[in-house]
Every structure is written in structure tokens, then in C-alpha cells.
Design a protein around this motif. Structure first.
Motif, PDB file in Angstrom:
ATOM      1  N   THR A  36      22.855  21.822  10.533  1.00 59.38           N
ATOM      2  CA  THR A  36      22.365  20.573  10.793  1.00 59.38           C
ATOM      3  C   THR A  36      22.368  20.257  12.121  1.00 59.38           C
ATOM      4  OG1 THR A  36      25.094  20.651  12.055  1.00 59.38           O
ATOM      5  CG2 THR A  36      24.417  19.701   9.741  1.00 59.38           C
ATOM      6  N   LYS A  39      18.223  20.414  12.289  1.00 53.00           N
ATOM      7  CA  LYS A  39      17.987  19.416  11.054  1.00 53.00           C
ATOM      8  C   LYS A  39      17.991  17.882  12.686  1.00 53.00           C
ATOM      9  CE  LYS A  39      19.543  20.753   6.766  1.00 53.00           C
ATOM     10  NZ  LYS A  39      17.457  19.922   5.866  1.00 53.00           N
ATOM     11  N   TYR A  70      23.369  15.052  13.065  1.00 53.86           N
ATOM     12  CA  TYR A  70      22.611  14.933  11.407  1.00 53.86           C
ATOM     13  C   TYR A  70      23.317  13.783  10.870  1.00 53.86           C
ATOM     14  CZ  TYR A  70      19.711  15.637   7.766  1.00 53.86           C
ATOM     15  OH  TYR A  70      18.405  15.685   6.675  1.00 53.86           O
ATOM     16  N   GLU A  71      23.047  12.415  10.116  1.00 56.17           N
ATOM     17  CA  GLU A  71      23.414  11.444   9.569  1.00 56.17           C
ATOM     18  C   GLU A  71      23.461  12.266   8.494  1.00 56.17           C
ATOM     19  OE1 GLU A  71      19.968  10.808  10.367  1.00 56.17           O
ATOM     20  OE2 GLU A  71      20.173   9.612  12.684  1.00 56.17           O
ATOM     21  N   GLN A  72      22.530  12.988   7.611  1.00 55.47           N
ATOM     22  CA  GLN A  72      23.210  13.609   6.106  1.00 55.47           C
ATOM     23  C   GLN A  72      23.761  14.983   5.837  1.00 55.47           C
ATOM     24  OE1 GLN A  72      19.793  12.860   6.892  1.00 55.47           O
ATOM     25  NE2 GLN A  72      19.884  10.344   6.249  1.00 55.47           N
ATOM     26  N   ASN A  74      27.808  17.323   6.883  1.00 50.77           N
ATOM     27  CA  ASN A  74      28.533  16.254   6.133  1.00 50.77           C
ATOM     28  C   ASN A  74      29.880  16.346   7.220  1.00 50.77           C
ATOM     29  OD1 ASN A  74      28.717  19.347   6.373  1.00 50.77           O
ATOM     30  ND2 ASN A  74      28.638  19.852   3.758  1.00 50.77           N
ATOM     31  N   ASN A  77      29.216  18.944   9.631  1.00 53.37           N
ATOM     32  CA  ASN A  77      27.954  18.617  11.331  1.00 53.37           C
ATOM     33  C   ASN A  77      28.572  18.964  12.668  1.00 53.37           C
ATOM     34  OD1 ASN A  77      26.050  17.598  11.545  1.00 53.37           O
ATOM     35  ND2 ASN A  77      26.200  15.553  11.338  1.00 53.37           N
TER      36      ASN A  77
END
Length: 157
Positions: A36, A39, A70-72, A74, A77
Motif C-alpha cells: 500500500t 501505491k 492508501y485510500e483503497q 484495507n 494498510n
């Protein structure tokens, strides 16, 4: 995010470092990141304010770099300001350790960029500036700006 040389994209810069320190040498190091984190780096969600590097137990570690979650992501993170290991050859790390132990030297990241899909850090061996050095640099910058302005005015006329 800006594109620089062939295949590199600058993600974050530490502009204050060039103002606060005399830069002696510049090095390139890789960063050990989780899924993450890379990303978030690719999305340019990185801040280098107040960050520094240090050699501990033969490893080069990067402190206080904020990589936003990271926004997406889980529940797996990453922690935003965790200590991250930098990847350099052992001889380079030993050389840096020797230089850092000299009086007044520090390691400060100047920028983080993507090079060939890999996240890299531009590390600088720096020595702190005094206040009068900072004022002198600002005077030089202002003088250069005035010269540029005068040249532009002369070309227009």
C-alpha cells in the motif's frame, strides 16, 4: 508529480533542505516499501518535511517521512510515519557512517522519485547553515531575479 530525465518521475521534494543546509554530496538509495505504501507513493501522497536518515546496526534507516495511507487499502494498510529501511551497498553505508560521525554532518532526503518502476530517494550529506548564510543566499537569489527582470525589460524595448 513531474517528469524529469528518461523514465523518472519526481514524487516529492524537500525544498527546505536546500535552504537550511549546505549540500556536500548526493547519493541515491532504494526504499523498502510495503504494497500500500508504493501505491501511495505512485499517487504522490508523500511529505519529506523534517525527515532525516541515520545509520543503525549497519542499516540505513529513513525517519519522519509521511506516506499517506492508501485510500483503497484495507485493514493491512501501512502506518504513515513508520521507519523505513533504505537500500544501498554495504560499503556505501559504511562510508556514509564515517562521514556522518564527522562534526556537523547529517543525512537529509532531497527528493523521492520513481525510476524504472522502483521508488528511490535522493539523499544528501549536509551541514547546517547559519542564519547569516541563509540571508546571504536570499540576497543572491534576489539579485539574480533583478538581473533577469532587467534583461527581459531591455529585450522588450
Amino acid at each position: 508529480m513531474s517528469k524529469d530525465k528518461a523514465g523518472t518521475k519526481t514524487v516529492a521534494q524537500n525544498r527546505k533542505a536546500r535552504h537550511d543546509y549546505h549540500i556536500e554530496q548526493v547519493f541515491e538509495a532504494g526504499i523498502e516499501l510495503t504494497g500500500t505504501e508504493i501505491k501511495s507513493v505512485r499517487a504522490s501522497r508523500v511529505q519529506l518535511k523534517d525527515s532525516f536518515a541515520r545509520v543503525q546496526n549497519g542499516e540505513l534507516l529513513l525517519y519522519n517521512v509521511h506516506i499517506s495511507p492508501y485510500e483503497q487499502g484495507n485493514r493491512f494498510n501501512h502506518e504513515p510515519e513508520r521507519t523505513r529501511r533504505l537500500l544501498m551497498r554495504r560499503l556505501e553505508i559504511l562510508k556514509l557512517n564515517g562521514l556522518i560521525r564527522e562534526k556537523g554532518y547529517s543525512l537529509v532526503p532531497l527528493s523521492i522519485y520513481l525510476k524504472g518502476g522502483w521508488a528511490k530517494v535522493e539523499l544528501a550529506l549536509v551541514k547546517g547553515k547559519k542564519n547569516y548564510d541563509k540571508r546571504e543566499d536570499l540576497k543572491k537569489k534576489d539579485a539574480a531575479r533583478e538581473v533577469e527582470r532587467a534583461l527581459r525589460e531591455r529585450q522588450k524595448a
